[in-house]
Design an enzyme around this catalytic site. Structure first.
Site, PDB file in Angstrom:
ATOM      1  N   ARG A 288       0.858  -1.180   0.000  1.00  0.00           N
ATOM      2  CA  ARG A 288       0.000   0.000   0.000  1.00  0.00           C
ATOM      3  C   ARG A 288       0.895   1.231   0.000  1.00  0.00           C
ATOM      4  NH1 ARG A 288      -3.430  -2.566  -1.751  1.00  0.00           N
ATOM      5  NH2 ARG A 288      -5.528  -3.002  -0.949  1.00  0.00           N
ATOM      6  N   GLU A 317      -4.590   7.291  -5.143  1.00  0.00           N
ATOM      7  CA  GLU A 317      -4.637   6.610  -6.449  1.00  0.00           C
ATOM      8  C   GLU A 317      -5.811   7.117  -7.276  1.00  0.00           C
ATOM      9  OE1 GLU A 317      -4.489   2.363  -5.825  1.00  0.00           O
ATOM     10  OE2 GLU A 317      -2.507   2.487  -4.939  1.00  0.00           O
ATOM     11  N   HIS A 336      -1.402   0.039  -9.902  1.00  0.00           N
ATOM     12  CA  HIS A 336      -2.014  -0.921  -8.968  1.00  0.00           C
ATOM     13  C   HIS A 336      -2.432  -2.200  -9.717  1.00  0.00           C
ATOM     14  CE1 HIS A 336      -4.343  -1.175  -4.935  1.00  0.00           C
ATOM     15  NE2 HIS A 336      -4.041  -2.392  -5.354  1.00  0.00           N
TER      16      HIS A 336
HETATM   17  N1  NAI Z   1      -0.807  -4.389  -5.257  1.00  0.00           N
HETATM   18  C1  NAI Z   1      -1.833  -5.221  -5.230  1.00  0.00           C
HETATM   19  O1  NAI Z   1      -2.617  -5.311  -6.176  1.00  0.00           O
HETATM   20  C2  NAI Z   1      -2.034  -6.095  -4.035  1.00  0.00           C
HETATM   21  C3  NAI Z   1      -1.687  -5.640  -2.781  1.00  0.00           C
HETATM   22  N2  NAI Z   1      -1.872  -6.446  -1.683  1.00  0.00           N
HETATM   23  C4  NAI Z   1      -1.470  -5.894  -0.396  1.00  0.00           C
HETATM   24  O2  NAI Z   1      -0.321  -6.598   0.099  1.00  0.00           O
HETATM   25  C5  NAI Z   1      -0.326  -6.564   1.527  1.00  0.00           C
HETATM   26  C6  NAI Z   1      -0.026  -7.954   2.084  1.00  0.00           C
HETATM   27  O3  NAI Z   1      -1.066  -8.839   1.733  1.00  0.00           O
HETATM   28  P1  NAI Z   1      -1.091 -10.318   2.316  1.00  0.00           P
HETATM   29  O4  NAI Z   1       0.276 -10.913   2.245  1.00  0.00           O
HETATM   30  O5  NAI Z   1      -2.218 -10.990   1.637  1.00  0.00           O
HETATM   31  O6  NAI Z   1      -1.455 -10.039   3.857  1.00  0.00           O
HETATM   32  P2  NAI Z   1      -1.075 -10.933   5.119  1.00  0.00           P
HETATM   33  O7  NAI Z   1      -1.949 -10.483   6.220  1.00  0.00           O
HETATM   34  O8  NAI Z   1      -1.062 -12.377   4.740  1.00  0.00           O
HETATM   35  O9  NAI Z   1       0.442 -10.516   5.447  1.00  0.00           O
HETATM   36  C7  NAI Z   1       0.804  -9.309   6.045  1.00  0.00           C
HETATM   37  C8  NAI Z   1       2.014  -9.591   6.946  1.00  0.00           C
HETATM   38  O10 NAI Z   1       2.539  -8.354   7.407  1.00  0.00           O
HETATM   39  C9  NAI Z   1       2.986  -8.567   8.738  1.00  0.00           C
HETATM   40  N3  NAI Z   1       3.120  -7.313   9.463  1.00  0.00           N
HETATM   41  C10 NAI Z   1       2.190  -6.628  10.168  1.00  0.00           C
HETATM   42  N4  NAI Z   1       2.731  -5.548  10.731  1.00  0.00           N
HETATM   43  C11 NAI Z   1       4.044  -5.546  10.368  1.00  0.00           C
HETATM   44  C12 NAI Z   1       5.122  -4.683  10.655  1.00  0.00           C
HETATM   45  N5  NAI Z   1       4.966  -3.599  11.430  1.00  0.00           N
HETATM   46  N6  NAI Z   1       6.342  -4.969  10.124  1.00  0.00           N
HETATM   47  C13 NAI Z   1       6.512  -6.061   9.349  1.00  0.00           C
HETATM   48  N7  NAI Z   1       5.508  -6.932   9.067  1.00  0.00           N
HETATM   49  C14 NAI Z   1       4.294  -6.670   9.565  1.00  0.00           C
HETATM   50  C15 NAI Z   1       1.937  -9.485   9.343  1.00  0.00           C
HETATM   51  O11 NAI Z   1       2.447 -10.180  10.481  1.00  0.00           O
HETATM   52  C16 NAI Z   1       1.655 -10.427   8.183  1.00  0.00           C
HETATM   53  O12 NAI Z   1       2.477 -11.579   8.275  1.00  0.00           O
HETATM   54  C17 NAI Z   1      -1.706  -5.995   1.919  1.00  0.00           C
HETATM   55  O13 NAI Z   1      -1.557  -4.627   2.233  1.00  0.00           O
HETATM   56  C18 NAI Z   1      -2.533  -6.135   0.671  1.00  0.00           C
HETATM   57  O14 NAI Z   1      -3.593  -5.238   0.613  1.00  0.00           O
HETATM   58  C19 NAI Z   1      -2.352  -7.712  -1.787  1.00  0.00           C
HETATM   59  C20 NAI Z   1      -2.724  -8.214  -3.019  1.00  0.00           C
HETATM   60  C21 NAI Z   1      -2.624  -7.429  -4.239  1.00  0.00           C
HETATM   61  O1  HPV Z   2      -6.355  -7.215  -3.144  1.00  0.00           O
HETATM   62  C1  HPV Z   2      -5.775  -6.144  -2.886  1.00  0.00           C
HETATM   63  O2  HPV Z   2      -5.502  -5.744  -1.733  1.00  0.00           O
HETATM   64  C2  HPV Z   2      -5.378  -5.290  -4.003  1.00  0.00           C
HETATM   65  O3  HPV Z   2      -4.692  -4.332  -3.752  1.00  0.00           O
HETATM   66  C3  HPV Z   2      -5.877  -5.597  -5.357  1.00  0.00           C
HETATM   67  O4  HPV Z   2      -6.709  -4.534  -5.782  1.00  0.00           O
HETATM   68  P1  HPV Z   2      -7.618  -4.646  -7.123  1.00  0.00           P
HETATM   69  O5  HPV Z   2      -8.637  -5.710  -6.857  1.00  0.00           O
HETATM   70  O6  HPV Z   2      -6.711  -5.054  -8.223  1.00  0.00           O
HETATM   71  O7  HPV Z   2      -8.208  -3.312  -7.323  1.00  0.00           O
END
Ligand code: NAI
Ligand code: HPV
Length: 600
Positions: A288, A317, A336
């Protein structure tokens, strides 16, 4: 067609209470300050939403952003599907009153007005992805609208995009492509750097971070990770070492961000932390935008601390086209796109369609991020204990600094009530919520608490101590212990080696009554400073005056000591957050041995 009454067949938590509750959509019982949402167990228990008209009337689902065909097919088997993309907020508000469910991605803001405009008809919002920062959860809950997401189907896509950005950045693919298309042939300008043998720090070792680490190992990188809450053995199993934040950023050649945006991670990369990095570090962000202070990143790029950055996400965004960051020649950007693969979008579409259809049918969704409220009778009795439970969880997890991850949590309830008369699921769920929400992008509620804990490898065991005496109050005390972890406040470790906090409800107000082996007594409102000191006169005055100089209001102070003039723990309740300088000044009082500030 739309009816204005929802009937929730809510399982009673207390067998003595009625097991069914009818509420009108405008008169729901709400304790929104608790974020308490529902009291459903799993398995055979269901909540039923009967608000979509006559028996043979099909519900209507509005799909407001592009959704994979397989998901649309699933929806069409059950509902009338209206695919209307690029609606203005006004158009969405108008349409929503004719819809029972709404499906969005990250591009549609599901604001309070949407719920208000729905006139009570909207029953489910499906977020086809992970992050639900675009949905007003509090408003959804207040309007009795269930929100579900699709947390797993885009993990690999996000990880692959992270790796794509990593490689493209190291080899200047985007800049070189643009220059060739502009008629140039700059073979010397676009000499890149190699990935093999370089150290990659994965910040946030959750679903996406783990997949990035696996792939980077395959590219011959040395991978370290920072995640205070991830189990070290899970990292070790794939050859990744978990290290401290400072070690990660100081040793990395590449940093890839995969933590959720929370108050703790907001602007985690800032002037100060950029200053600790190796000169020439390269940064990838597919998490993010808000985890980076974007202005500080521009400064770090200009000064050469950061050689390059590859960004998929932005604080705002789309970002402004004039953004210095976006325009920086050492920065590559994508709009994104992390979740945007054909496969992930099909997966997400199926996951969200199943969840939405299930919810409209009245099944319990395991990916629910909120849920309707629990029966008023149950809540009115448990309300202060529910608050206590969540706050104890929040306090305990904030005390963790390292160790083998938050895996083993033990909750002990001391009560004069017979076990059959006290259903602790709501309390366990709120402790789970308190522990997991500050460290994760997951939203925990009474529906998904057990599921979430299990998925994250957190084992919560419960023990009861049966007390003699009057069973009038449901509980005497709740104790939360986290095993196999180190604490940033050593005195929070009990004599048996766990982080331990205990609380009670006094005159309806939750109090913290024990930290480690020290008895304290501070009401759980605002925030808390814990301070270990050598017991001596004048300490309360010294600390109080430092806080007073900053106009920080002290609501409560209590000192628990081993013996007079020996070690003591002072717990100070404060209404506002003191500055770092004030906390440092308290820490510098000669008798003070350690200090920690905890947000409730
Ligand atoms: N760019 C995109 O399109 C996408 C972005 N994302 C984003 O990626 C991020 C991670 O997603 P997931 O892996 O599915 O979530 P998740 O919940 O599986 O993993 C997040 C990890 O961050 C850790 N964490 C929490 N606070 C922390 C800190 N202060 N320092 C270090 N680690 C910390 C947690 O312990 C957890 O293991 C989310 O913000 C999600 O919205 C996810 C999918 C697509
Ligand atoms: O799943 C998330 O957290 C994402 O950031 C993906 O966003 P999107 O569904 O591609 O708009």
């Amino acid at each position: 067609m739309a009816a204005s009454t929802s009937t929730l067949n809510v399982p009673s938590l207390n067998p003595k209470l009625s097991s069914s509750l009818s509420i009108s959509s405008t008169a729901q019982f709400s304790i929104s300050s608790l974020s308490l949402r529902a009291a459903h167990g799993r398995g055979s228990r269901r909540f039923v939403v009967l608000a979509t008209g006559g028996l043979d009337a099909k519900p209507t689902v509005l799909v407001a952003e592009k959704l994979g065909a397989a998901g649309l097919d699933l929806l069409k088997e059950f509902a009338n599907v209206d695919c209307s993309y690029n609606l203005s907020p006004e158009e969405l508000n108008t349409k929503i009153s004719l819809c029972d469910a709404l499906i969005v991605r990250s591009g549609t803001k599901v604001s309070r007005e949407v719920f208000e405009s729905s006139g009570g008809r909207l029953k489910v919002v499906g977020r086809a992805g992970v992050g639900i920062d675009n949905v007003d959860l509090a408003a959804a809950t207040e309007h009795g609208c269930l929100v579900v997401n699709a947390p797993t189907a885009n993990t690999v896509a996000a990880a692959e995009h992270g790796i794509a950005l990593l490689a493209a950045m190291a080899r200047n693919v985007a800049q070189a492509d643009a220059s060739v298309k502009a008629g140039k042939w700059l073979r010397n300008k676009y000499v890149g750097v190699s990935l093999v043998g370089k150290t990659l720090a994965v910040m946030g070792f959750g679903k996406v971070g783990t997949e990035v680490a696996r792939r980077a190992k395959g590219l011959g990188m040395h991978v370290i990770a920072h995640d205070p809450y991830a189990p070290a053995d899970r990292a070790r199993a794939i050859g990744v070492e978990l290290v401290t934040f400072d070690e990660a950023i100081a040793t990395a050649d590449f940093i890839s961000l995969h933590m959720p945006l929370t108050p703790t991670t907001s602007k985690m990369l800032n002037d100060e932390t950029f200053g600790k990095m190796k000169k020439g570090v390269r940064i990838v962000n597919v998490a993010r935008g808000g985890v980076i202070d974007e202005e500080a990143l521009v400064r770090a790029l200009d000064s050469g601390i950061v050689a390059q950055a590859a960004l998929d996400v932005f604080t705002k965004e789309p970002p402004s086209p004039e953004s210095k960051l976006v325009q920086h020649e050492n920065v590559i950007v994508t709009p994104h796109l992390g979740a945007s693969t054909v496969e992930a979008q099909e997966g997400v579409a199926i996951e969200i369609a199943e969840a939405v259809v299930g919810a409209l049918k009245g099944e319990l969704a395991s990916t629910a991020v909120n849920a309707p409220m629990v029966p008023a009778e149950v809540l009115s009795e448990l309300k202060p204990y529910v608050i206590l439970a969540e706050k104890l969880g929040r306090l305990a997890v904030q005390l963790v600094t390292g160790g083998s991850g938050v895996k083993s949590v033990k909750v002990t309830y001391a009560s004069a009530r017979a076990p059959d008369d006290l259903d602790t699921r709501v309390l366990r769920a709120m402790i789970t919520k308190g522990i997991i929400e500050p460290i994760s992008s997951v939203f925990v509620n009474l529906v998904n608490a057990d599921f979430t804990a299990k998925q994250r490898g957190v084992r919560i065991t419960e023990e009861r101590i049966l007390l003699d005496g009057s069973p009038e109050a449901p509980l005497d005390s709740i104790q939360v212990q986290i095993a196999n972890v180190e604490s940033k406040f050593a005195s929070a470790i009990s004599d048996t080696g766990e982080i331990r906090v205990e609380g009670r409800v006094k005159d309806g107000v939750p109090h913290l009554t024990r930290v480690g082996s020290f008895e304290v007594d501070v009401s759980l409102e605002g925030s808390i400073i814990l301070c270990r000191q050598v017991d001596q006169p004048g300490m309360i005055g010294k600390v109080g005056s430092i806080l007073g100089q900053e106009n920080v209001n002290v609501s409560f102070m209590s000192v628990g000591r081993i013996a007079p003039r020996k070690q003591a723990v002072m717990a100070i309740g404060v209404d506002d957050q003191p500055s770092k300088e004030s906390l440092q000044r308290i820490g510098e009082i000669p008798a003070v041995e350690e200090i920690v500030f905890l947000k409730l």
